[in-house]
Design a protein around this motif. Structure first.
Motif, PDB file in Angstrom:
ATOM      1  N   SER A 255       0.797  -1.237   0.000  1.00  0.00           N
ATOM      2  CA  SER A 255       0.000   0.000   0.000  1.00  0.00           C
ATOM      3  C   SER A 255       0.822   1.275   0.000  1.00  0.00           C
ATOM      4  O   SER A 255       0.281   2.342  -0.232  1.00  0.00           O
ATOM      5  CB  SER A 255      -0.875   0.019   1.258  1.00  0.00           C
ATOM      6  OG  SER A 255      -0.035   0.128   2.407  1.00  0.00           O
ATOM      7  N   ILE A 257       1.953   2.492   2.672  1.00  0.00           N
ATOM      8  CA  ILE A 257       1.741   3.093   3.992  1.00  0.00           C
ATOM      9  C   ILE A 257       2.726   2.480   4.999  1.00  0.00           C
ATOM     10  O   ILE A 257       2.813   1.270   5.145  1.00  0.00           O
ATOM     11  CB  ILE A 257       0.301   2.849   4.487  1.00  0.00           C
ATOM     12  CG1 ILE A 257      -0.702   3.452   3.483  1.00  0.00           C
ATOM     13  CG2 ILE A 257       0.082   3.466   5.866  1.00  0.00           C
ATOM     14  CD1 ILE A 257      -2.149   3.111   3.808  1.00  0.00           C
ATOM     15  N   ASP A 262       2.927   7.390   7.427  1.00  0.00           N
ATOM     16  CA  ASP A 262       3.471   8.095   6.282  1.00  0.00           C
ATOM     17  C   ASP A 262       3.243   7.243   5.034  1.00  0.00           C
ATOM     18  O   ASP A 262       2.932   6.057   5.131  1.00  0.00           O
ATOM     19  CB  ASP A 262       4.971   8.327   6.504  1.00  0.00           C
ATOM     20  CG  ASP A 262       5.571   9.281   5.492  1.00  0.00           C
ATOM     21  OD1 ASP A 262       6.807   9.429   5.498  1.00  0.00           O
ATOM     22  OD2 ASP A 262       4.816   9.870   4.690  1.00  0.00           O
ATOM     23  N   VAL A 263       3.397   7.862   3.883  1.00  0.00           N
ATOM     24  CA  VAL A 263       3.264   7.122   2.628  1.00  0.00           C
ATOM     25  C   VAL A 263       4.543   7.332   1.820  1.00  0.00           C
ATOM     26  O   VAL A 263       5.014   8.462   1.665  1.00  0.00           O
ATOM     27  CB  VAL A 263       2.036   7.594   1.812  1.00  0.00           C
ATOM     28  CG1 VAL A 263       1.947   6.844   0.492  1.00  0.00           C
ATOM     29  CG2 VAL A 263       0.768   7.390   2.616  1.00  0.00           C
ATOM     30  N   PHE A 264       5.121   6.242   1.327  1.00  0.00           N
ATOM     31  CA  PHE A 264       6.350   6.327   0.523  1.00  0.00           C
ATOM     32  C   PHE A 264       6.217   7.385  -0.554  1.00  0.00           C
ATOM     33  O   PHE A 264       5.174   7.513  -1.188  1.00  0.00           O
ATOM     34  CB  PHE A 264       6.628   5.009  -0.200  1.00  0.00           C
ATOM     35  CG  PHE A 264       7.042   3.870   0.681  1.00  0.00           C
ATOM     36  CD1 PHE A 264       6.621   2.587   0.373  1.00  0.00           C
ATOM     37  CD2 PHE A 264       7.863   4.044   1.777  1.00  0.00           C
ATOM     38  CE1 PHE A 264       6.999   1.502   1.150  1.00  0.00           C
ATOM     39  CE2 PHE A 264       8.249   2.974   2.571  1.00  0.00           C
ATOM     40  CZ  PHE A 264       7.809   1.690   2.251  1.00  0.00           C
ATOM     41  N   GLY A 265       7.317   8.117  -0.753  1.00  0.00           N
ATOM     42  CA  GLY A 265       7.351   9.081  -1.835  1.00  0.00           C
ATOM     43  C   GLY A 265       8.461   8.731  -2.787  1.00  0.00           C
ATOM     44  O   GLY A 265       8.985   7.618  -2.773  1.00  0.00           O
ATOM     45  N   GLY A 266       8.841   9.672  -3.618  1.00  0.00           N
ATOM     46  CA  GLY A 266       9.955   9.476  -4.530  1.00  0.00           C
ATOM     47  C   GLY A 266       9.818   8.210  -5.339  1.00  0.00           C
ATOM     48  O   GLY A 266       8.721   7.795  -5.720  1.00  0.00           O
ATOM     49  N   ALA A 269       7.541   5.209  -4.185  1.00  0.00           N
ATOM     50  CA  ALA A 269       6.108   5.282  -4.496  1.00  0.00           C
ATOM     51  C   ALA A 269       5.842   4.570  -5.821  1.00  0.00           C
ATOM     52  O   ALA A 269       4.854   3.843  -5.969  1.00  0.00           O
ATOM     53  CB  ALA A 269       5.652   6.734  -4.575  1.00  0.00           C
ATOM     54  N   GLU A 270       6.758   4.749  -6.765  1.00  0.00           N
ATOM     55  CA  GLU A 270       6.612   4.090  -8.073  1.00  0.00           C
ATOM     56  C   GLU A 270       6.814   2.590  -7.961  1.00  0.00           C
ATOM     57  O   GLU A 270       6.139   1.798  -8.626  1.00  0.00           O
ATOM     58  CB  GLU A 270       7.626   4.672  -9.063  1.00  0.00           C
ATOM     59  CG  GLU A 270       7.362   6.132  -9.392  1.00  0.00           C
ATOM     60  CD  GLU A 270       8.496   6.759 -10.196  1.00  0.00           C
ATOM     61  OE1 GLU A 270       8.207   7.263 -11.293  1.00  0.00           O
ATOM     62  OE2 GLU A 270       9.649   6.756  -9.717  1.00  0.00           O
ATOM     63  N   VAL A 272       6.041   0.699  -5.521  1.00  0.00           N
ATOM     64  CA  VAL A 272       4.816   0.089  -5.009  1.00  0.00           C
ATOM     65  C   VAL A 272       3.705   0.162  -6.054  1.00  0.00           C
ATOM     66  O   VAL A 272       3.045  -0.846  -6.340  1.00  0.00           O
ATOM     67  CB  VAL A 272       4.358   0.781  -3.708  1.00  0.00           C
ATOM     68  CG1 VAL A 272       2.989   0.278  -3.272  1.00  0.00           C
ATOM     69  CG2 VAL A 272       5.377   0.556  -2.602  1.00  0.00           C
TER      70      VAL A 272
ATOM     71  N   HIS B 188       3.505  12.630  -3.046  1.00  0.00           N
ATOM     72  CA  HIS B 188       4.833  12.509  -2.444  1.00  0.00           C
ATOM     73  C   HIS B 188       5.871  12.129  -3.477  1.00  0.00           C
ATOM     74  O   HIS B 188       7.031  12.530  -3.398  1.00  0.00           O
ATOM     75  CB  HIS B 188       4.827  11.431  -1.348  1.00  0.00           C
ATOM     76  CG  HIS B 188       4.116  11.858  -0.117  1.00  0.00           C
ATOM     77  ND1 HIS B 188       4.022  11.055   0.996  1.00  0.00           N
ATOM     78  CD2 HIS B 188       3.453  12.992   0.183  1.00  0.00           C
ATOM     79  CE1 HIS B 188       3.328  11.685   1.930  1.00  0.00           C
ATOM     80  NE2 HIS B 188       2.969  12.858   1.466  1.00  0.00           N
ATOM     81  N   GLN B 189       5.451  11.347  -4.461  1.00  0.00           N
ATOM     82  CA  GLN B 189       6.403  10.896  -5.464  1.00  0.00           C
ATOM     83  C   GLN B 189       6.985  12.086  -6.205  1.00  0.00           C
ATOM     84  O   GLN B 189       8.174  12.139  -6.486  1.00  0.00           O
ATOM     85  CB  GLN B 189       5.699   9.963  -6.445  1.00  0.00           C
ATOM     86  CG  GLN B 189       6.603   9.486  -7.564  1.00  0.00           C
ATOM     87  CD  GLN B 189       5.786   8.878  -8.693  1.00  0.00           C
ATOM     88  OE1 GLN B 189       4.806   8.201  -8.436  1.00  0.00           O
ATOM     89  NE2 GLN B 189       6.185   9.144  -9.918  1.00  0.00           N
ATOM     90  N   GLU B 194      12.702  13.406  -0.750  1.00  0.00           N
ATOM     91  CA  GLU B 194      12.927  12.195   0.035  1.00  0.00           C
ATOM     92  C   GLU B 194      14.368  12.216   0.512  1.00  0.00           C
ATOM     93  O   GLU B 194      15.282  12.039  -0.271  1.00  0.00           O
ATOM     94  CB  GLU B 194      12.678  10.945  -0.830  1.00  0.00           C
ATOM     95  CG  GLU B 194      11.291  10.883  -1.428  1.00  0.00           C
ATOM     96  CD  GLU B 194      10.181  10.853  -0.381  1.00  0.00           C
ATOM     97  OE1 GLU B 194      10.266  10.037   0.540  1.00  0.00           O
ATOM     98  OE2 GLU B 194       9.234  11.660  -0.502  1.00  0.00           O
TER      99      GLU B 194
END
Lengths: 296, 196
Positions: A255, A257, A262-266, A269-270, A272, B188-189, B194
Motif C-alpha cells: 500500500s 503506507i 506516512d506514505v512512501f514518496g519518490g 512510491a513508483e 509500489v 509525495h512521489q 525524500e
C-alpha cells in the motif's frame, strides 16, 4: 631526443591495440534453443516483480505500455529505458527468445554489445529457462509502438560500449538467490525475490566511483539515486531497530503506507504503484520475512 | 498582567516545541508539516481497521476522514505560497513549477477523503481469499495496467475519468482508503523531497 617519440608511439599503438582487442573480446555464453512453452500470466507477474513495466513505461509521459521509460539521470549521463514492445523496427519484434534470454540474464544485446548497468540485468542472472519463456510470452502480448525511445545521452568516454566489458570484468556479480536448507519456504522465496527479480539492493546500496554497487554495503541505502532522491537503509538490523515487523513491511509494499502512517514518496512510491502493489500477499510476506532477517 | 505573561509564555513555548519537533520550521512551513502529520496520524489510526486487525468502527472512519478533508484541497495549497520552499521545507520546487498539478492532487485528496467518509458505512471488502491483491489492484492486468490501484477507470492524475466523491459511496471502505493512500503516494512521489 628520438627515444621518447618511440615510447609515445609505442604507447599509442599499444593503447589502440588494447581498445581493439576489448572491442573484439566476445562476452557472454551462448543460449541454446529455448523451446519451453511460456505462460502469459506468470510472465506478466514476473515482469511486475522485476520492474520491467515500471522502468520501461513512461507513466508521466503518456504511459504507453513498455514503449520506453522515463529518463534516468546519473553521474554518467542520462539513460532512456528502451522500447520493449513487439515493434519490429524500434522494439523487440525481430528478436528470438534466445536473444531475449541473453539480454535479460546476461545483459548482452543481440549484436553482442553489453548493456549499461542502469538496466538491472545482474539481478536477473538466475532466472530459469521457464521464467524466460514466461516473460517472453507476456512480452508478446504488448502492442507494437513504432516510436523509438530516445537515445541515451552519455558523454565520452562513457559512451564507449566496449568499456562496459571492462566494467563487467571488474564488477559483475551473480545474485545470491539460492535457497538455504535451514530456512523456511517463505524466507527462501523472499530471498529469491529480494535478491533477484525485485532487485531491492539496486537502489538501496551505495555505489562506487564506477557506478557499481558496493557489495559490503548491501541494503545500507543510497544518498545518490538517479534523479537525486535518497534510498534509506533496509538492512535487517536497521529495520528491526526502527520497529518494523514482517506484517508492517508486507503492508507497506502492498500500500505504500508505513507504520507511522506516512506514505512512501519518490521512487519508492513508483516501486509500489507499478510493481510490488501487484504481488501476492504470500510473496510480499516472503520478501518481508527475508528483509527483516538476513545477515545485513 | 501576570496572567497575560503566562499565556504568552505558554503560547511561545508550544510553538517552540512544535517548531523543534519539525526541524525548526515556522509559519506556513510548520503549519503544513503539522497538517501532513495529522493526516499521517489518520492513516496510522485507520490502517489496522482497514486490514481487519481491530474491530471496524464506521464512526471513527467518518471522523478521521473529516479531519483529512480539513487538511486537503485549498486548506493544503494555501499553505504553499510562493517562495516558501527551501530551508527545512521538504517541498520540492515542482510544487511551484507545476502548481496546477499540485493543486489538482490536493483537490483529489479532498475528494478521496470525502469519498472515504461516504464509504464508511459499507465496511470492509468481504473477507474472502487470503490473496487481498484487490486492495491495490493486485491482479495482473497483463502488462498494461496503469497502476496498482487503478480501480474504477482510473481517477488518478492523467486518466480520463476523474472520480467524484459519490463514486466512492458504493465502495468498500478499505478500497476508498487505498485510494486515499494512493493520492498521498502520487503527490509525495513528485512533490516531496525524500531525504531519509
Amino acid at each position: 631526443m628520438r627515444g621518447w617519440r618511440w615510447i609515445i608511439g609505442a604507447g599509442v599503438v599499444g593503447g589502440i591495440g588494447v581498445v581493439a582487442a576489448t572491442i573484439a573480446w566476445p562476452i557472454g555464453t551462448p543460449v541454446l534453443n529455448l523451446t519451453l512453452e511460456g505462460d502469459v500470466q506468470r510472465g506478466s507477474y514476473l515482469a511486475r516483480s522485476s520492474g520491467c513495466i515500471a522502468c520501461h513505461t513512461n507513466f508521466e509521459g503518456g504511459a504507453v505500455p513498455l514503449a520506453g521509460g522515463a529518463p534516468l539521470k546519473t553521474d554518467f549521463g542520462t539513460f532512456y529505458p528502451p522500447n520493449l514492445t513487439t515493434d519490429v523496427e524500434h522494439g523487440m519484434g525481430d528478436w528470438t527468445v534466445e536473444d531475449f534470454a541473453k539480454a535479460v540474464r546476461q545483459g548482452i544485446s543481440p549484436d553482442g554489445d553489453p548493456y549499461y548497468p542502469t538496466f538491472t540485468y545482474p539481478f536477473y542472472a538466475n532466472f530459469t529457462d521457464q521464467d524466460i519463456a514466461d516473460l517472453w510470452a507476456a512480452f508478446q502480448t504488448v502492442p507494437a509502438v513504432n516510436v523509438p525511445a530516445p537515445a541515451h545521452e552519455v558523454p565520452f568516454p562513457f559512451d564507449q560500449r566496449w568499456g562496459m566489458k571492462l566494467w563487467r570484468a571488474a564488477f559483475l556479480t551473480t545474485p545470491d538467490t539460492a535457497p538455504e536448507a535451514d530456512r523456511s519456504d517463505a524466507w527462501n522465496r523472499g530471498k529469491l525475490l529480494v535478491n533477484g527479480a525485485a532487485h531491492c539492493s539496486a537502489c538501496h546500496t551505495t555505489r562506487n566511483f564506477a557506478g557499481a554497487r558496493i557489495v559490503a554495503e548491501r541494503f545500507s541505502g543510497n544518498d545518490a539515486l538517479p534523479g537525486g532522491g535518497k534510498a534509506p537503509s533496509i538492512r535487517s538490523r536497521d529495520l528491526v531497530s526502527e520497529g518494523w515487523t514482517i506484517d508492517d513491511m508486507a503492508y507497506a509494499l502492498r500500500s505504500g503506507i508505513t507504520p507511522s502512517g506516512d506514505v512512501f514518496g519518490g521512487s519508492m512510491a513508483e516501486v509500489v504503484r507499478y510493481g510490488t502493489g501487484f504481488l501476492s500477499d504470500a510473496d510480499l510476506n516472503a520478501m518481508a520475512t527475508y528483509l527483516l532477517d538476513n545477515k545485513s | 498582567m501576570k496572567m497575560k505573561i503566562w499565556i504568552a509564555a505558554i503560547a511561545i513555548g508550544t510553538t517552540g516545541v512544535a517548531a523543534w519537533a519539525h526541524s525548526g520550521a515556522t509559519g506556513v512551513v510548520l503549519e503544513r508539516m503539522q497538517g501532513m502529520s495529522a493526516m499521517g496520524k489518520t492513516l496510522k489510526t485507520l490502517s489496522p481497521m482497514m486490514r481487519g486487525q481491530v474491530p471496524y468502527d464506521a464512526d471513527l472512519v467518518r471522523s478521521e476522514a473529516d479531519a483529512m478533508v480539513g487538511h486537503a484541497g485549498e486548506q493544503m495549497t494555501r499553505l504553499f505560497p510562493e517562495d516558501s520552499g527551501g530551508g527545512v521545507s521538504k517541498a520540492l520546487p515542482s510544487v511551484w513549477e507545476e502548481s496546477e498539478e499540485f493543486a489538482a492532487l490536493a483537490e483529489e485528496l479532498k475528494t478521496a477523503a470525502e469519498g472515504l467518509k461516504l464509504s464508511a458505512g459499507n465496511g470492509l471488502t468481504a473477507a474472502q481469499s487470503t490473496d487481498s491483491g484487490s486492495m491495490m489492484g493486485g491482479t495482473t492486468d497483463g502488462m498494461m495496467g496503469g497502476g496498482a490501484a487503478s480501480t474504477m477507470g482510473g481517477g488518478m492524475m492523467g486518466s480520463d475519468q476523474p472520480m467524484t466523491a459519490e463514486m466512492f459511496a458504493t465502495m468498500p471502505a478499505d478500497r476508498a482508503f487505498a485510494m486515499v493512500a494512493q493520492t498521498c503516494s502520487v503527490c509525495h512521489q513528485k512533490f516531496r523531497k525524500e531525504d531519509k
